[in-house]
Design a protein around this motif. Structure first.
Motif, PDB file in Angstrom:
ATOM      1  N   VAL A 159       0.884  -1.165   0.000  1.00 28.04           N
ATOM      2  CA  VAL A 159       0.000   0.000   0.000  1.00 28.04           C
ATOM      3  C   VAL A 159       0.920   1.214   0.000  1.00 28.04           C
ATOM      4  CG1 VAL A 159      -1.892   1.221   1.116  1.00 28.04           C
ATOM      5  CG2 VAL A 159      -1.739  -1.276   1.308  1.00 28.04           C
ATOM      6  N   PHE A 160       1.021   1.875  -1.133  1.00 30.20           N
ATOM      7  CA  PHE A 160       2.013   2.935  -1.314  1.00 30.20           C
ATOM      8  C   PHE A 160       1.665   4.200  -0.546  1.00 30.20           C
ATOM      9  CE2 PHE A 160       2.006   0.382  -5.290  1.00 30.20           C
ATOM     10  CZ  PHE A 160       3.161  -0.310  -5.010  1.00 30.20           C
ATOM     11  N   GLY A 176      -1.609   4.425  -4.305  1.00 28.88           N
ATOM     12  CA  GLY A 176      -2.376   3.228  -4.617  1.00 28.88           C
ATOM     13  C   GLY A 176      -1.887   1.992  -3.905  1.00 28.88           C
ATOM     14  N   ALA A 177      -2.166   0.840  -4.546  1.00 22.04           N
ATOM     15  CA  ALA A 177      -1.823  -0.454  -3.960  1.00 22.04           C
ATOM     16  C   ALA A 177      -1.347  -1.409  -5.039  1.00 22.04           C
ATOM     17  CB  ALA A 177      -3.039  -1.042  -3.245  1.00 22.04           C
ATOM     18  N   LEU A 178      -0.550  -2.391  -4.619  1.00 24.70           N
ATOM     19  CA  LEU A 178      -0.069  -3.446  -5.500  1.00 24.70           C
ATOM     20  C   LEU A 178      -0.759  -4.735  -5.078  1.00 24.70           C
ATOM     21  CD1 LEU A 178       2.014  -4.068  -7.771  1.00 24.70           C
ATOM     22  CD2 LEU A 178       3.604  -4.705  -5.949  1.00 24.70           C
ATOM     23  N   VAL A 179      -1.361  -5.408  -6.052  1.00 26.86           N
ATOM     24  CA  VAL A 179      -2.119  -6.627  -5.783  1.00 26.86           C
ATOM     25  C   VAL A 179      -1.509  -7.776  -6.568  1.00 26.86           C
ATOM     26  CG1 VAL A 179      -4.371  -7.742  -6.026  1.00 26.86           C
ATOM     27  CG2 VAL A 179      -4.237  -5.337  -5.367  1.00 26.86           C
ATOM     28  N   LYS A 180      -1.341  -8.918  -5.893  1.00 27.00           N
ATOM     29  CA  LYS A 180      -0.856 -10.135  -6.544  1.00 27.00           C
ATOM     30  C   LYS A 180      -2.064 -11.032  -6.802  1.00 27.00           C
ATOM     31  CE  LYS A 180       2.312 -13.974  -6.113  1.00 27.00           C
ATOM     32  NZ  LYS A 180       3.281 -14.656  -5.266  1.00 27.00           N
ATOM     33  N   SER A 181      -2.244 -11.371  -8.077  1.00 27.91           N
ATOM     34  CA  SER A 181      -3.374 -12.192  -8.490  1.00 27.91           C
ATOM     35  C   SER A 181      -2.878 -13.363  -9.315  1.00 27.91           C
ATOM     36  CB  SER A 181      -4.332 -11.340  -9.337  1.00 27.91           C
ATOM     37  OG  SER A 181      -5.271 -12.137 -10.009  1.00 27.91           O
ATOM     38  N   SER A 182      -3.409 -14.547  -9.059  1.00 29.20           N
ATOM     39  CA  SER A 182      -2.985 -15.708  -9.853  1.00 29.20           C
ATOM     40  C   SER A 182      -3.445 -15.569 -11.305  1.00 29.20           C
ATOM     41  CB  SER A 182      -3.507 -16.997  -9.241  1.00 29.20           C
ATOM     42  OG  SER A 182      -4.908 -17.009  -9.202  1.00 29.20           O
ATOM     43  N   GLU A 183      -4.524 -14.842 -11.537  1.00 31.18           N
ATOM     44  CA  GLU A 183      -5.025 -14.668 -12.903  1.00 31.18           C
ATOM     45  C   GLU A 183      -4.324 -13.548 -13.667  1.00 31.18           C
ATOM     46  OE1 GLU A 183      -8.382 -16.042 -10.226  1.00 31.18           O
ATOM     47  OE2 GLU A 183      -7.104 -14.275 -10.195  1.00 31.18           O
ATOM     48  N   MET A 184      -3.924 -12.488 -12.956  1.00 29.42           N
ATOM     49  CA  MET A 184      -3.387 -11.300 -13.611  1.00 29.42           C
ATOM     50  C   MET A 184      -1.935 -10.986 -13.278  1.00 29.42           C
ATOM     51  SD  MET A 184      -6.725  -8.847 -13.077  1.00 29.42           S
ATOM     52  CE  MET A 184      -5.936  -7.393 -13.710  1.00 29.42           C
ATOM     53  N   GLY A 185      -1.337 -11.724 -12.357  1.00 32.03           N
ATOM     54  CA  GLY A 185       0.019 -11.398 -11.921  1.00 32.03           C
ATOM     55  C   GLY A 185      -0.014 -10.219 -10.964  1.00 32.03           C
ATOM     56  N   LEU A 186       0.983  -9.344 -11.041  1.00 33.23           N
ATOM     57  CA  LEU A 186       1.029  -8.147 -10.196  1.00 33.23           C
ATOM     58  C   LEU A 186       0.323  -7.008 -10.906  1.00 33.23           C
ATOM     59  CD1 LEU A 186       4.680  -8.150  -8.850  1.00 33.23           C
ATOM     60  CD2 LEU A 186       2.590  -8.560  -7.558  1.00 33.23           C
ATOM     61  N   VAL A 187      -0.568  -6.336 -10.173  1.00 34.94           N
ATOM     62  CA  VAL A 187      -1.332  -5.232 -10.748  1.00 34.94           C
ATOM     63  C   VAL A 187      -1.239  -4.035  -9.807  1.00 34.94           C
ATOM     64  CG1 VAL A 187      -3.587  -4.465 -11.568  1.00 34.94           C
ATOM     65  CG2 VAL A 187      -2.958  -6.871 -11.763  1.00 34.94           C
ATOM     66  N   HIS A 188      -0.873  -2.893 -10.374  1.00 33.40           N
ATOM     67  CA  HIS A 188      -0.846  -1.657  -9.606  1.00 33.40           C
ATOM     68  C   HIS A 188      -2.178  -0.938  -9.806  1.00 33.40           C
ATOM     69  CE1 HIS A 188       0.524   2.755  -9.312  1.00 33.40           C
ATOM     70  NE2 HIS A 188       0.255   2.311  -8.101  1.00 33.40           N
ATOM     71  N   PHE A 189      -2.856  -0.666  -8.693  1.00 38.77           N
ATOM     72  CA  PHE A 189      -4.085   0.120  -8.722  1.00 38.77           C
ATOM     73  C   PHE A 189      -3.752   1.491  -8.154  1.00 38.77           C
ATOM     74  CE2 PHE A 189      -5.708  -4.140  -8.893  1.00 38.77           C
ATOM     75  CZ  PHE A 189      -6.843  -4.037  -9.692  1.00 38.77           C
ATOM     76  N   PRO A 190      -3.580   2.512  -9.004  1.00 42.11           N
ATOM     77  CA  PRO A 190      -3.229   3.839  -8.498  1.00 42.11           C
ATOM     78  C   PRO A 190      -4.371   4.490  -7.724  1.00 42.11           C
ATOM     79  CG  PRO A 190      -3.458   3.875 -10.880  1.00 42.11           C
ATOM     80  CD  PRO A 190      -3.612   2.463 -10.456  1.00 42.11           C
ATOM     81  N   VAL A 191      -5.593   4.139  -8.071  1.00 36.80           N
ATOM     82  CA  VAL A 191      -6.780   4.634  -7.373  1.00 36.80           C
ATOM     83  C   VAL A 191      -7.774   3.479  -7.278  1.00 36.80           C
ATOM     84  CG1 VAL A 191      -6.514   7.040  -8.111  1.00 36.80           C
ATOM     85  CG2 VAL A 191      -7.833   5.472  -9.509  1.00 36.80           C
TER      86      VAL A 191
END
Length: 75
Positions: A28-29, A49-64
């Motif tokens: 959580v940045f 934003g936040a960084l999310v690890k997903s088995s379907e999408m890999g690492l995803v940065h959500f800025p908002v």
């Protein structure tokens, strides 16, 4: 960072990413929180934003937050 309902995003939260995909919050940045596998030394250049690890999408940065980023349960 907060979810659309105003709840604060925390490390290890299990989140729904929409379309049947889920993930775990690994950084959580906004508040400078990082899991050991995703340390500030590697991810500190992202400041919002936040960084999310997903088995379907890999690492995803959500800025908002978005409507497709919702809390399933606390980690």
């Amino acid at each position: 960072m907060k979810y659309e309902d105003g709840t604060e995003v925390l490390l290890h939260d299990r989140v729904d990413l929409g379309g049947g995909m889920t993930g775990w919050v690994v950084a959580v940045f906004d508040n400078g929180r990082y899991t050991p596998d995703y340390p500030k030394e590697h991810w500190g250049h992202l400041v919002q934003g936040a960084l999310v690890k997903s088995s379907e999408m890999g690492l995803v940065h959500f800025p908002v937050p978005s409507v497709d980023f919702t809390l399933i349960r606390r980690g």
